[in-house]
Design an enzyme around this catalytic site. Structure first.
Site, PDB file in Angstrom:
ATOM      1  N   ASP A 184     -24.382-120.059  21.616  1.00 10.03           N
ATOM      2  CA  ASP A 184     -23.779-118.730  21.691  1.00 10.03           C
ATOM      3  C   ASP A 184     -22.488-118.724  22.492  1.00 10.03           C
ATOM      4  O   ASP A 184     -21.562-117.967  22.193  1.00 10.03           O
ATOM      5  CB  ASP A 184     -24.766-117.733  22.298  1.00 10.03           C
ATOM      6  CG  ASP A 184     -25.770-117.238  21.277  1.00 10.03           C
ATOM      7  OD1 ASP A 184     -25.865-117.845  20.200  1.00 10.03           O
ATOM      8  OD2 ASP A 184     -26.462-116.242  21.559  1.00 10.03           O
TER       9      ASP A 184
ATOM     10  N   SER B 281     -24.490-110.045  25.618  1.00 13.57           N
ATOM     11  CA  SER B 281     -25.097-111.282  26.098  1.00 13.57           C
ATOM     12  C   SER B 281     -26.051-110.997  27.247  1.00 13.57           C
ATOM     13  O   SER B 281     -25.888-110.020  27.992  1.00 13.57           O
ATOM     14  CB  SER B 281     -23.995-112.233  26.564  1.00 13.57           C
ATOM     15  OG  SER B 281     -24.514-113.280  27.323  1.00 13.57           O
TER      16      SER B 281
ATOM     17  N   CYS C 143     -28.163-122.055  29.961  1.00 18.60           N
ATOM     18  CA  CYS C 143     -27.294-121.553  31.033  1.00 18.60           C
ATOM     19  C   CYS C 143     -28.098-120.900  32.147  1.00 18.60           C
ATOM     20  O   CYS C 143     -29.079-120.200  31.908  1.00 18.60           O
ATOM     21  CB  CYS C 143     -26.260-120.602  30.451  1.00 18.60           C
ATOM     22  SG  CYS C 143     -25.094-121.438  29.346  1.00 18.60           S
TER      23      CYS C 143
ATOM     24  N   GLU D  49     -23.086-110.778  19.832  1.00 19.84           N
ATOM     25  CA  GLU D  49     -23.060-110.613  21.284  1.00 19.84           C
ATOM     26  C   GLU D  49     -21.612-110.438  21.695  1.00 19.84           C
ATOM     27  O   GLU D  49     -20.730-111.112  21.184  1.00 19.84           O
ATOM     28  CB  GLU D  49     -23.609-111.859  21.987  1.00 19.84           C
ATOM     29  CG  GLU D  49     -25.097-111.893  22.118  1.00 19.84           C
ATOM     30  CD  GLU D  49     -25.567-113.037  22.990  1.00 19.84           C
ATOM     31  OE1 GLU D  49     -26.774-113.111  23.218  1.00 19.84           O
ATOM     32  OE2 GLU D  49     -24.738-113.858  23.441  1.00 19.84           O
TER      33      GLU D  49
END
Length: 554
Positions: free
Chosen positions: A80, A470, A193, A444
């Site tokens: 993403d 996001s 992440c 997003e």
């Protein structure tokens, strides 16, 4: 025990199939054992997946130790972060359905007896989960684990810091050297992440719902314990197969409510709403936005992890992890501890030894960050079917807000205005035609929210969209507005300067325009042409449902 793989491994009629197994290098002994599909999303383009080959090898070792034959098969995955801000993000949410379909395809076509699912990042986790529910073979999820946070002059940072730094640079708050330092240090390892973004949210919720072993949500990617957990998952799948425990034995209304309670306590990504709705759909469990609000209203928020606060997944791990959060919730009977999990033991047994080791990271149930959960669902004329906000990441002053609409028909147009300094304090940025159908793919939009945060406007400007934000987004970012603009929702009729009222504590969002004016606008509205006219996204936009239903396919 009769196995699914008997249809490709047993009897004279299966001699052709067995010859193909021999072509793979399998021995007679391996063919005669249960066949376990190890569904791997390993690739060299997703940092959260770059090490999944090692996770899969550990899973396969565990399967072999427990008497099975592991066979790795692939799954796709979109990064993403790399897809953010351009046409690539249109493919992200939509890829969830491809992943679910591919799990179903590979499992059924090759007659696997059981599945070990090895995802890590945003859409890959729910996509594999949905596929496992669909085929309902004994299954377990083992994710790749979280990235460690970066270090920014002694302070932890993550990918969200990086996106916000772009806004800070545009505003003249940092220079080129500082931006370069952040970009080279924000993401220091493999793994999903490092904040409570969508990937880690879903990895934690897989544990909370009972489909992953304790530790799945929080053990960092680079810790040896993650490899050990993968081996344990490989061994556990053989126990699930022997006892014939399947996903739909674990995933039900009560376990989904457990996941939602943990979602609210942890302060998970607003995207978790989309994915839990889709997971419930595959499990044939009724779930809607009203139920989510009901659970949010009675479940306190215990964690403020990035982007809502300074702590990261590794800090949650050292504080006791998801099990410690569940134990806090159990003190007030906010979860059902009697439920079965992939350990073949109950939730109560799984969390028995859990300890909250740091009450500054996991608040005690009696002294929470807030009495209500991390996510809120808002309703009103602007979102008759609902919209979603990560309440725990909204500044106190922005929980209620009323301001003029600044209207954009795409993310790109909004970004240009924000970076051009055209958004003022008090504005309500409306980004439409970015929903499941209108986007298509419900992009997003971390760029506009991060730009505002980097420019120090996130405590003064709200964003509203029929797309989504996001998990790394903070601020009054309200997404999933349903019905979306492309479906004729009221958001399509908003004009520049219209006043919009937001009251997150009361769960309301309203366009303050007279009904007669709206009727006149409605009579003049023309549905726009599809943005994508070729490829599978064209098919997706014709079949996808509303964000309020999880954006599943009809």
């Amino acid at each position: 025990m009769k196995l699914a793989s008997d249809k490709v491994c047993k009897g004279d009629a299966c001699a052709p199939q067995r010859s193909l197994f021999y072509a793979l290098g399998l021995t007679e002994e391996e063919i005669n054992r249960p066949l376990v599909g190890v569904v791997s999303a390993h690739s060299e383009i997703v940092p959260g997946h770059a090490h999944l080959d090692k996770i899969c090898e550990a899973v396969k070792a565990g399967v072999r130790m427990a008497g099975g034959t592991p066979i790795m098969v692939p799954a796709i995955g979109v990064c993403d972060g790399i897809a953010m801000g351009h046409v690539g993000m249109k493919y992200s949410l939509a890829s969830r359905e491809l992943i679910a379909d591919s799990v179903e395809t590979m499992a059924m076509a090759h007659a696997f007896d059981a599945l070990v699912l090895v995802p890590n990042c945003d859409k890959i986790v729910p996509g594999m989960f949905m596929g496992a529910l669909r085929v309902n073979l004994p299954s377990i999820i083992i994710s790749g684990g979280a990235m460690l946070p970066g270090n920014h002059h002694g302070k932890a940072m993550s990918l969200s810091t990086m996106f916000e730094a772009v806004g800070a640079k545009k505003a003249g708050l940092i220079d080129e050297a500082e931006l370069s330092f952040i970009e080279q240090n924000a993401c220091p390892s493999c793994g999903s992440c490092s904040g409570m973004f969508t990937a880690n949210s879903m990895n934690c919720l897989c544990e909370a719902i009972g489909m992953a072993l304790p530790g799945n949500g929080c053990i960092p990617a680079v810790y040896a314990e993650r490899i050990q957990l993968a081996k344990k998952a490989g061994m556990a799948i053989m126990d699930l197969l022997e006892k014939d425990i399947r996903p739909r034995d674990i995933v039900n209304e009560k376990s989904i409510r457990n996941a939602l309670a943990c979602d609210m306590a942890l302060g998970c990504s607003s995207n978790s709403v989309l994915h839990l709705l889709a997971i419930a759909h595959e499990a044939n469990v009724e779930l809607n936005l009203n139920i989510i609000n009901e659970i949010s209203e009675k479940t306190p928020n215990l964690c403020r992890l990035a982007p809502a606060g300074p702590d990261h997944i590794v800090d949650l791990y050292h504080a006791g992890g998801v099990a410690a959060v569940m134990k806090e919730l159990a003190k007030k009977d906010l979860i059902d501890t009697s439920l079965m999990t992939v350990t073949t033991h109950s939730v109560k047994e799984n969390i028995a030894s859990a300890v909250n080791l740091n009450t500054s990271i996991i608040k005690d149930i009696d002294t929470p960050n807030s009495k209500t959960g991390g996510i809120a669902v808002l309703f009103g004329n602007l979102a008759q079917e609902g919209c979603v906000v990560k309440r725990s990441a909204v500044a106190e002053k922005m929980l209620t807000h009323c301001g003029p609409a600044r209207v954009f028909d795409s993310e790109e147009d909004a970004n240009e205005a924000i970076y051009g300094g055209k958004i003022q304090k008090g504005d309500v940025v409306v980004i439409r035609y970015e929903g499941p159908k209108g986007g298509p793919g419900m992009r997003e939009m971390l760029n506009p929210t991060s730009a505002l945060a980097g420019m120090k406007l996130d405590e003064d400007v709200a964003l509203i969209t029929d797309g989504r934000f996001s998990g790394a987004t903070r601020g009054a970012a309200i997404g999933h507005v349903s019905p979306e603009a492309a479906a004729g929702g009221l958001i399509a009729l908003v004009e520049e300067g219209d006043m919009i009222s937001i009251d997150i504590p009361k769960g309301s969002i309203s366009l303050l325009v007279d009904e007669s004016v709206l009727k006149d606008r409605q009579s003049k509205w023309v549905k726009p042409e599809p943005k994508i006219k070729e490829g599978w996204l064209n098919r997706y936009q014709r079949m996808v449902t509303s964000g309020s239903k999880g954006a599943v396919l009809e």
